[in-house]
Motif scaffolding. Structure first.
Motif, PDB file in Angstrom:
ATOM      1  N   HIS A   7       0.829  -1.205   0.000  1.00 29.85           N
ATOM      2  CA  HIS A   7       0.000   0.000   0.000  1.00 29.85           C
ATOM      3  C   HIS A   7       0.868   1.262   0.000  1.00 29.85           C
ATOM      4  N   ILE A  10       2.071   1.779  -3.506  1.00 26.41           N
ATOM      5  CA  ILE A  10       0.982   2.245  -4.380  1.00 26.41           C
ATOM      6  C   ILE A  10       0.695   3.727  -4.108  1.00 26.41           C
ATOM      7  N   TYR A  14       0.985   6.906  -6.765  1.00 30.84           N
ATOM      8  CA  TYR A  14      -0.128   7.738  -7.239  1.00 30.84           C
ATOM      9  C   TYR A  14      -0.128   9.162  -6.697  1.00 30.84           C
ATOM     10  N   HIS A  49      -7.879   6.859 -16.740  1.00 31.43           N
ATOM     11  CA  HIS A  49      -7.889   5.533 -17.354  1.00 31.43           C
ATOM     12  C   HIS A  49      -7.849   5.700 -18.871  1.00 31.43           C
ATOM     13  N   GLY A  75     -11.766   2.305  -6.162  1.00 31.20           N
ATOM     14  CA  GLY A  75     -10.525   2.854  -6.750  1.00 31.20           C
ATOM     15  C   GLY A  75     -10.892   4.100  -7.530  1.00 31.20           C
ATOM     16  N   PRO A  81     -14.839   9.817 -12.864  1.00 33.22           N
ATOM     17  CA  PRO A  81     -15.970   8.972 -13.268  1.00 33.22           C
ATOM     18  C   PRO A  81     -17.193   9.137 -12.355  1.00 33.22           C
ATOM     19  N   LEU A  96     -14.524   5.126  -3.331  1.00 30.78           N
ATOM     20  CA  LEU A  96     -13.606   4.604  -2.321  1.00 30.78           C
ATOM     21  C   LEU A  96     -12.220   4.484  -2.938  1.00 30.78           C
ATOM     22  N   LEU A  98      -7.792   4.021  -1.965  1.00 33.75           N
ATOM     23  CA  LEU A  98      -6.729   3.782  -0.985  1.00 33.75           C
ATOM     24  C   LEU A  98      -6.068   5.091  -0.566  1.00 33.75           C
ATOM     25  N   SER A  99      -6.030   6.054  -1.468  1.00 34.16           N
ATOM     26  CA  SER A  99      -5.320   7.311  -1.203  1.00 34.16           C
ATOM     27  C   SER A  99      -6.225   8.348  -0.543  1.00 34.16           C
ATOM     28  N   GLY A 124     -10.211   3.893   1.833  1.00 35.85           N
ATOM     29  CA  GLY A 124     -10.375   2.500   2.263  1.00 35.85           C
ATOM     30  C   GLY A 124      -9.724   1.550   1.278  1.00 35.85           C
ATOM     31  N   ASP A 125      -9.765   0.265   1.651  1.00 35.84           N
ATOM     32  CA  ASP A 125      -9.144  -0.774   0.830  1.00 35.84           C
ATOM     33  C   ASP A 125     -10.223  -1.574   0.111  1.00 35.84           C
ATOM     34  N   ALA A 144      -8.319  -0.038 -11.609  1.00 39.07           N
ATOM     35  CA  ALA A 144      -7.832  -0.100 -10.226  1.00 39.07           C
ATOM     36  C   ALA A 144      -7.363  -1.509  -9.867  1.00 39.07           C
ATOM     37  N   ASN A 147      -3.580  -3.075  -9.374  1.00 34.05           N
ATOM     38  CA  ASN A 147      -2.761  -2.943  -8.177  1.00 34.05           C
ATOM     39  C   ASN A 147      -3.157  -3.950  -7.097  1.00 34.05           C
TER      40      ASN A 147
HETATM   41  C1  SAM Z   1      -5.328   4.504 -12.354  1.00 34.93           C
HETATM   42  S1  SAM Z   1      -6.210   5.102 -10.965  1.00 34.93           S
HETATM   43  C2  SAM Z   1      -7.882   5.067 -11.567  1.00 34.93           C
HETATM   44  C3  SAM Z   1      -8.774   6.043 -10.851  1.00 34.93           C
HETATM   45  C4  SAM Z   1     -10.219   6.095 -11.322  1.00 34.93           C
HETATM   46  N1  SAM Z   1     -10.850   4.795 -11.279  1.00 34.93           N
HETATM   47  C5  SAM Z   1     -10.345   6.671 -12.699  1.00 34.93           C
HETATM   48  O1  SAM Z   1     -10.513   5.875 -13.640  1.00 34.93           O
HETATM   49  O2  SAM Z   1     -10.253   7.900 -12.850  1.00 34.93           O
HETATM   50  C6  SAM Z   1      -6.201   3.692  -9.853  1.00 34.93           C
HETATM   51  C7  SAM Z   1      -6.710   4.016  -8.466  1.00 34.93           C
HETATM   52  O3  SAM Z   1      -6.889   2.807  -7.739  1.00 34.93           O
HETATM   53  C8  SAM Z   1      -6.576   3.065  -6.379  1.00 34.93           C
HETATM   54  N2  SAM Z   1      -6.273   1.805  -5.685  1.00 34.93           N
HETATM   55  C9  SAM Z   1      -5.242   0.964  -5.886  1.00 34.93           C
HETATM   56  N3  SAM Z   1      -5.313  -0.078  -5.036  1.00 34.93           N
HETATM   57  C10 SAM Z   1      -6.415   0.106  -4.272  1.00 34.93           C
HETATM   58  C11 SAM Z   1      -7.028  -0.621  -3.207  1.00 34.93           C
HETATM   59  N4  SAM Z   1      -6.496  -1.749  -2.740  1.00 34.93           N
HETATM   60  N5  SAM Z   1      -8.168  -0.137  -2.678  1.00 34.93           N
HETATM   61  C12 SAM Z   1      -8.720   1.021  -3.116  1.00 34.93           C
HETATM   62  N6  SAM Z   1      -8.175   1.756  -4.118  1.00 34.93           N
HETATM   63  C13 SAM Z   1      -7.042   1.315  -4.696  1.00 34.93           C
HETATM   64  C14 SAM Z   1      -5.385   4.011  -6.459  1.00 34.93           C
HETATM   65  O4  SAM Z   1      -5.166   4.723  -5.269  1.00 34.93           O
HETATM   66  C15 SAM Z   1      -5.783   4.903  -7.646  1.00 34.93           C
HETATM   67  O5  SAM Z   1      -6.481   6.029  -7.228  1.00 34.93           O
END
Ligand code: SAM
Length: 278
Positions: A7, A10, A14, A49, A75, A81, A96, A98-99, A124-125, A144, A147
């Motif tokens: 985490h 990641i 980001y 994306h 994510g 979106p 939701l 992670l950041s 959250g996760d 998302a 990761n």
């Molecule tokens: C490439 S971005 C896409 C963001 C958004 N879905 C979009 O399309 O605009 C990937 C996102 O997934 C989140 N992410 C990665 N692992 C995650 C997890 N375990 N739980 C929640 N979010 C997570 C990252 O923090 C990041 O914001």
């Protein structure tokens, strides 16, 4: 890899530093009025994306998103979106991510475009969703899952929080030929935080979780064409003021180039998926 370490990697990838000032400065430099900001003004930076806003609109249409739906965006990034769905359909969307920093920026941007009555964001996760069983009519996720290594648990969480008959809408990156990727890519600087499975493997896991696949569409060709266009554009002109380099930093040009090569050489595939919770 231990979860905390993963985490940490990641989050550093980001959002290494506070984003708010950088985004505000870029919006001003692009001549956007902060007093009457529109969601379209944000699209170059908040649709994080492949194929940007267009991919979001296509997925929403394929998933038959409706005004009455309560949606969870897993994510959610800085919220493009979710705001787009709320503005277009009038539905309520919880994002939701992670950041914590991304959630903070997402809330600020929702305030700025006047959508905070329809969207909210929570840190959250994805593997431990902080919501009761059967809370949502749709689970939405774009780019998302790359990761996240434990796909069975991820899809299990999607299933758990969906109401029976609820919809999963996903737009994701999958492995292709099996050859090692060129790194860095937009979701990972190195292989340790990238967890791609093949579309076929993903489909089996979704089915085993209890999802009924409604749409299974390979979007790799359109994705490659899109990357070709932006790779050509970015080599011809100077960097645009508003763009994903604001989120991904100095490595962004290499990520762009590598993502295009990975697609062109068949190392990755992009899929649009709609599935129904039984
Ligand atoms: C490439 S971005 C896409 C963001 C958004 N879905 C979009 O399309 O605009 C990937 C996102 O997934 C989140 N992410 C990665 N692992 C995650 C997890 N375990 N739980 C929640 N979010 C997570 C990252 O923090 C990041 O914001």
């Amino acid at each position: 890899m231990v979860t905390d370490q993963l985490h940490g990697d990641i989050l550093r990838h980001y959002a290494g530093e506070p984003l708010t000032e950088r985004i505000i400065a870029a919006l001003q430099a692009a001549g956007k009025s902060l007093d009457c900001l529109k969601i379209d003004d944000l699209a170059p930076i908040d649709e994080f994306h492949t194929r940007g806003r267009k991919a979001t609109m296509e997925l929403a249409s394929a998933a038959n998103i409706q005004q009455w739906m309560k949606i969870l965006d897993v994510g959610s990034g800085i919220g493009g979106p979710s705001r787009c769905l709320a503005a277009t359909y009038g539905c309520m969307v919880t994002g939701l991510d992670l950041s914590k920093e991304y959630c903070r920026v997402a809330s600020m941007l929702a305030d700025m475009v006047g959508l905070n009555h329809l969207v909210d964001y929570q840190q959250g996760d994805a593997l431990d969703l902080p919501y009761a069983d059967q809370s949502f009519d749709a689970v939405w996720t774009q780019h998302a899952s790359m990761n996240i290594s434990d796909k069975s648990r991820l899809y299990g969480e999607f299933y758990r929080v969906l109401k029976p008959g609820g919809v999963l809408a996903a737009y994701d990156v999958f492995s292709g030929s099996g050859e090692t990727l060129h790194y860095p890519v937009p979701w990972a600087s190195e292989p340790g935080s990238s967890f791609l499975v093949s579309p076929e493997e993903s489909r089996l896991i979704l089915a085993a979780t209890g999802f009924d696949i409604k749409l299974w569409q390979d979007d790799t060709e359109s994705a490659t064409a899109w990357f070709r266009k932006i790779a050509t554009k970015s080599s011809e002109s100077s960097k645009p003021v508003l763009g994903l380099h604001l989120l991904l930093g100095d490595e962004f040009p290499s990520m762009l180039k590598n993502q295009f090569c990975n697609l062109q050489e068949g190392r990755i595939r992009i899929m649009q998926i709609v599935a129904e919770r039984k």
